[in-house]
Design an enzyme around this catalytic site. Structure first.
Site, PDB file in Angstrom:
ATOM      1  CB  CYS A  36      -1.428   7.453   1.511  1.00  0.00           C
ATOM      2  SG  CYS A  36      -2.964   6.678   2.010  1.00  0.00           S
TER       3      CYS A  36
ATOM      4  CD  GLU B 145      -3.083  -0.817   0.222  1.00  0.00           C
ATOM      5  OE1 GLU B 145      -3.306   0.350  -0.126  1.00  0.00           O
ATOM      6  OE2 GLU B 145      -3.727  -1.784  -0.220  1.00  0.00           O
TER       7      GLU B 145
HETATM    8  P1  NAD Z   1       8.154   4.574   5.129  1.00  0.00           P
HETATM    9  O1  NAD Z   1       8.173   3.723   3.923  1.00  0.00           O
HETATM   10  O2  NAD Z   1       9.308   5.454   5.410  1.00  0.00           O
HETATM   11  O3  NAD Z   1       7.968   3.686   6.448  1.00  0.00           O
HETATM   12  C1  NAD Z   1       6.953   2.731   6.559  1.00  0.00           C
HETATM   13  C2  NAD Z   1       7.479   1.542   7.335  1.00  0.00           C
HETATM   14  O4  NAD Z   1       8.609   0.996   6.678  1.00  0.00           O
HETATM   15  C3  NAD Z   1       7.925   1.869   8.755  1.00  0.00           C
HETATM   16  O5  NAD Z   1       7.415   0.877   9.628  1.00  0.00           O
HETATM   17  C4  NAD Z   1       9.427   1.832   8.694  1.00  0.00           C
HETATM   18  O6  NAD Z   1      10.032   1.383   9.878  1.00  0.00           O
HETATM   19  C5  NAD Z   1       9.707   0.851   7.583  1.00  0.00           C
HETATM   20  N1  NAD Z   1      10.933   1.177   6.857  1.00  0.00           N
HETATM   21  C6  NAD Z   1      11.372   2.418   6.531  1.00  0.00           C
HETATM   22  N2  NAD Z   1      12.533   2.329   5.843  1.00  0.00           N
HETATM   23  C7  NAD Z   1      12.816   1.012   5.739  1.00  0.00           C
HETATM   24  C8  NAD Z   1      13.889   0.279   5.148  1.00  0.00           C
HETATM   25  N3  NAD Z   1      14.894   0.887   4.530  1.00  0.00           N
HETATM   26  N4  NAD Z   1      13.850  -1.067   5.236  1.00  0.00           N
HETATM   27  C9  NAD Z   1      12.831  -1.692   5.853  1.00  0.00           C
HETATM   28  N5  NAD Z   1      11.808  -1.045   6.435  1.00  0.00           N
HETATM   29  C10 NAD Z   1      11.800   0.280   6.394  1.00  0.00           C
HETATM   30  O7  NAD Z   1       6.785   5.362   4.997  1.00  0.00           O
HETATM   31  P2  NAD Z   1       6.219   6.441   5.963  1.00  0.00           P
HETATM   32  O8  NAD Z   1       7.126   7.653   5.893  1.00  0.00           O
HETATM   33  O9  NAD Z   1       5.923   5.864   7.292  1.00  0.00           O
HETATM   34  O10 NAD Z   1       4.818   6.788   5.269  1.00  0.00           O
HETATM   35  C11 NAD Z   1       4.705   7.712   4.243  1.00  0.00           C
HETATM   36  C12 NAD Z   1       4.468   7.043   2.917  1.00  0.00           C
HETATM   37  O11 NAD Z   1       3.524   6.011   3.043  1.00  0.00           O
HETATM   38  C13 NAD Z   1       3.891   7.992   1.895  1.00  0.00           C
HETATM   39  O12 NAD Z   1       4.467   7.754   0.655  1.00  0.00           O
HETATM   40  C14 NAD Z   1       2.420   7.627   1.873  1.00  0.00           C
HETATM   41  O13 NAD Z   1       1.771   7.966   0.691  1.00  0.00           O
HETATM   42  C15 NAD Z   1       2.487   6.162   2.103  1.00  0.00           C
HETATM   43  N6  NAD Z   1       1.243   5.676   2.679  1.00  0.00           N
HETATM   44  C16 NAD Z   1       0.449   4.883   1.921  1.00  0.00           C
HETATM   45  C17 NAD Z   1      -0.766   4.451   2.423  1.00  0.00           C
HETATM   46  C18 NAD Z   1      -1.705   3.587   1.625  1.00  0.00           C
HETATM   47  O14 NAD Z   1      -2.662   3.092   2.191  1.00  0.00           O
HETATM   48  N7  NAD Z   1      -1.472   3.386   0.345  1.00  0.00           N
HETATM   49  C19 NAD Z   1      -1.132   4.828   3.709  1.00  0.00           C
HETATM   50  C20 NAD Z   1      -0.285   5.625   4.452  1.00  0.00           C
HETATM   51  C21 NAD Z   1       0.914   6.039   3.933  1.00  0.00           C
END
Ligand code: NAD
Length: 544
Positions: free
Chosen positions: A286, A252
């Site tokens: 998002c 997602e």
């Molecule tokens: P992110 O990808 O930075 O982090 C999300 C999760 O991934 C966290 O739990 C984090 O610990 C983990 N993570 C981060 N970097 C990682 C790595 N290098 N290796 C493994 N795991 C890692 O995202 P965010 O900043 O928390 O959220 C923002 C993004 O999420 C935006 O792009 C937003 O559009 C998207 N989002 C999408 C939805 C949806 O339903 N489609 C909902 C909410 C947010």
């Protein structure tokens, strides 16, 4: 539903000091005393954790529907009994107003659980699809099988709802779950870690805290399904990790969700709907409208109306409004502030306060497609407007970029609406509003291309965590065997003809044959009726 009084988050609730001291050592699993390096120990413990979950899954504990419903009810109980704690952690993480926390996190999740509980028995019934002649004496079934042990990785922007809604589907489908909430929304992550075990079966559900190193280690384990919500960049890392064991994934993700507005709309209403989508959680959503595409004439009306709306909602100085959430962290704040220069002209807002990580709702005009703000998802309260001359230009502009998570079209013209819906590849569409499609439990929610893989919400969440196991159950019926033995050697043309007849895919006659079928049916009825009347006449004749 727990009675909730909506008022200003208390000072205590917004004070980060009580959660800032969380020792990240407690955030990872307990490490046994041995000579291994920390990394090795954590990895081994994660392996133990997953194995423990797998043992619990293999014991069959999660199979009975009643057990799953009990777990789901316990989560509702948790959300109701700890509502004030949730308000506090969300206020701590995002300085979120209780109104938004209640509607967008707590109540949304409770509704999703109650909907799931109400439909779970119906969803999990073994399907009995239709079958061909060759299987006349057999049973053909589609069993709903849980995958096993699933990993759910959550983001920080709606840290409760976006962690728990997939968990609900995973439980409903009978899986064991390892949940990894975002380390960025640490207060909520800690709440989940401490509170969930008091309500759900700890042999089957576990919350792991931690950031990139912990998630990287977790991803080395063999999971049966991975459900990830977050950025597209990290989404690729997740998919790469999943490839090792061919683990299926739902991603997602995010992206730039465009808004097209034409001159047919009710402008005051359209502006409110766009701004609401941009201002809830200060645009850290998002599916927030990312940018607007419209003509210069529409832009002028939009900007005028937006100034009045922002004043009406947040007063002369939005910084003083308790209804505006704050940017989550310094890194995200700095990125957003950098957009305020070198990206067109500020038409509305543009005020900032670094101490509070505050950015006022801002509209940028004269923005060029090549400006930095148009190169990545904004994820904050800044709305750039790009001028186009017509709907076709807007469609081309959108299609030249990555597939959006959502497409927003504001137009009264059905022709224009259809043009966008038909010609743009995107996760979902919402016409004449923003965000509201998220609340329709019967619609799948998810992206396509760069905005994600798979979808969830309502039954789609249950299906996401369910393997549809096709089963053919044959018996030793003599007639069936007599027919089916035509498949055995020695082969012959006659055997082939019989076999083809038996294995022929049955086709439902198309609609074009319906009038003929009806005419045939009417003909049969007339014949039967005519024969009955004739018979009656003959009888009367005999009597006379
Ligand atoms: P992110 O990808 O930075 O982090 C999300 C999760 O991934 C966290 O739990 C984090 O610990 C983990 N993570 C981060 N970097 C990682 C790595 N290098 N290796 C493994 N795991 C890692 O995202 P965010 O900043 O928390 O959220 C923002 C993004 O999420 C935006 O792009 C937003 O559009 C998207 N989002 C999408 C939805 C949806 O339903 N489609 C909902 C909410 C947010």
């Amino acid at each position: 539903m727990a009675e909730v009084i909506l008022n200003i988050p208390t000072e205590n609730a917004t004070d980060k000091s009580d959660i800032c001291c969380i020792d990240m050592q407690t955030a990872v699993l307990d490490i046994s005393k041995s000579s291994q390096t920390n990394e090795e120990k954590t990895a081994i413990n994660y392996a133990d954790l997953v194995q423990g979950m797998r043992d619990a899954f293999n014991s069959g504990k999660t199979r009975p529907i009643e057990w799953r419903i009990r777990q789901l009810k316990q989560i509702v109980k948790m959300l109701k009994e700890t509502t004030s704690d949730i308000f506090a952690v969300l206020a701590s993480d995002l300085r979120r107003h209780k109104f938004e926390t209640f509607i967008l996190e707590i109540d949304y999740t409770v509704q999703e659980i109650e909907y799931t509980i109400a439909h779970l028995k119906e969803w999990s019934v073994t399907e009995k699809p239709s079958k061909g002649l060759a299987y006349l004496f057999d049973s053909v079934e589609i069993r709903n099988d849980p995958y096993g042990v699933v990993l759910i990785i959550g983001p920080w922007n709606y840290p409760l709802q976006l962690a728990l809604v997939p968990v609900i589907g995973a439980i409903a489908a009978g899986n064991c779950v390892v949940l990894k909430p975002s380390e960025v929304s640490l207060a909520t992550a800690k709440y989940l870690k401490e509170t969930l075990p008091k309500y759900v079966d700890t042999e089957c559900f576990h919350t792991v805290l931690g950031g990139i190193p912990e998630t990287t280690e977790l991803l080395k384990q063999r999971f049966d399904y991975i459900f990830y919500t977050g950025s597209s960049v990290v989404g690729r890392i997740i998919q790469n990790a999943a490839n090792k064991y061919l683990t299926p994934v739902t991603l997602e993700l995010g992206g730039k969700s465009p808004v097209y507005i034409d001159n047919t709309v009710d402008m005051p209403m359209a502006v409110k709907r766009v701004l609401w989508g941009k201002c809830i959680n200060v645009g850290q959503t998002c599916i927030a409208p990312d940018y607007v595409l419209c003509t210069p004439e529409v832009q002028e009306k939009f900007v005028q109306e937006a100034k009045m709306t922002i004043k009406e909602w947040y007063g002369e100085n939005p910084q003083e409004s308790i209804d505006l959430t704050r940017v989550i962290a310094e890194k995200q704040y700095q990125r957003l502030v950098s957009y305020l220069s070198g990206n067109g002209k500020i038409a509305v807002g543009g005020d900032v306060n670094p101490t509070e990580k505050y950015i006022s709702p801002t509209i940028l005009i004269d923005v060029k497609p090549t400006d930095p703000i148009m190169q990545e998802e904004i994820f904050g309260p800044i709305l750039p407007i790009i001028n186009i001359n017509n709907a076709y230009e807007a469609i081309k502009f959108i299609n030249d970029g990555e597939c959006p998570l959502v497409l927003y079209v504001f137009s009264k013209s059905k022709r224009v609406q259809d043009l966008f819906v038909d010609q743009i590849r995107c996760g979902s569409v919402c016409i004449n509003d923003t965000i509201m499609h998220f609340g329709v439990e019967t619609l799948p929610f998810g992206g396509v291309g760069n905005s994600g893989i798979g979808a969830y919400h309502g039954k789609y969440t249950y299906d996401t965590f369910t393997h549809k196991k096709g089963c053919l159950i044959r018996n030793y019926n003599k007639i069936a065997e007599f027919l089916a033995k035509n498949r055995f050697p020695p082969y012959s043309d006659t055997k082939m003809k019989i076999l083809r007849l038996l294995l022929a895919r049955r086709r439902i006659p198309g609609k074009k044959y319906l009038p003929y079928l009806l005419a045939f049916g009417v003909g049969v009825l007339i014949t039967i009726g005519f024969k009955a009347i004739l018979k009656e006449f003959n009888y009367l004749e005999e009597q006379l």
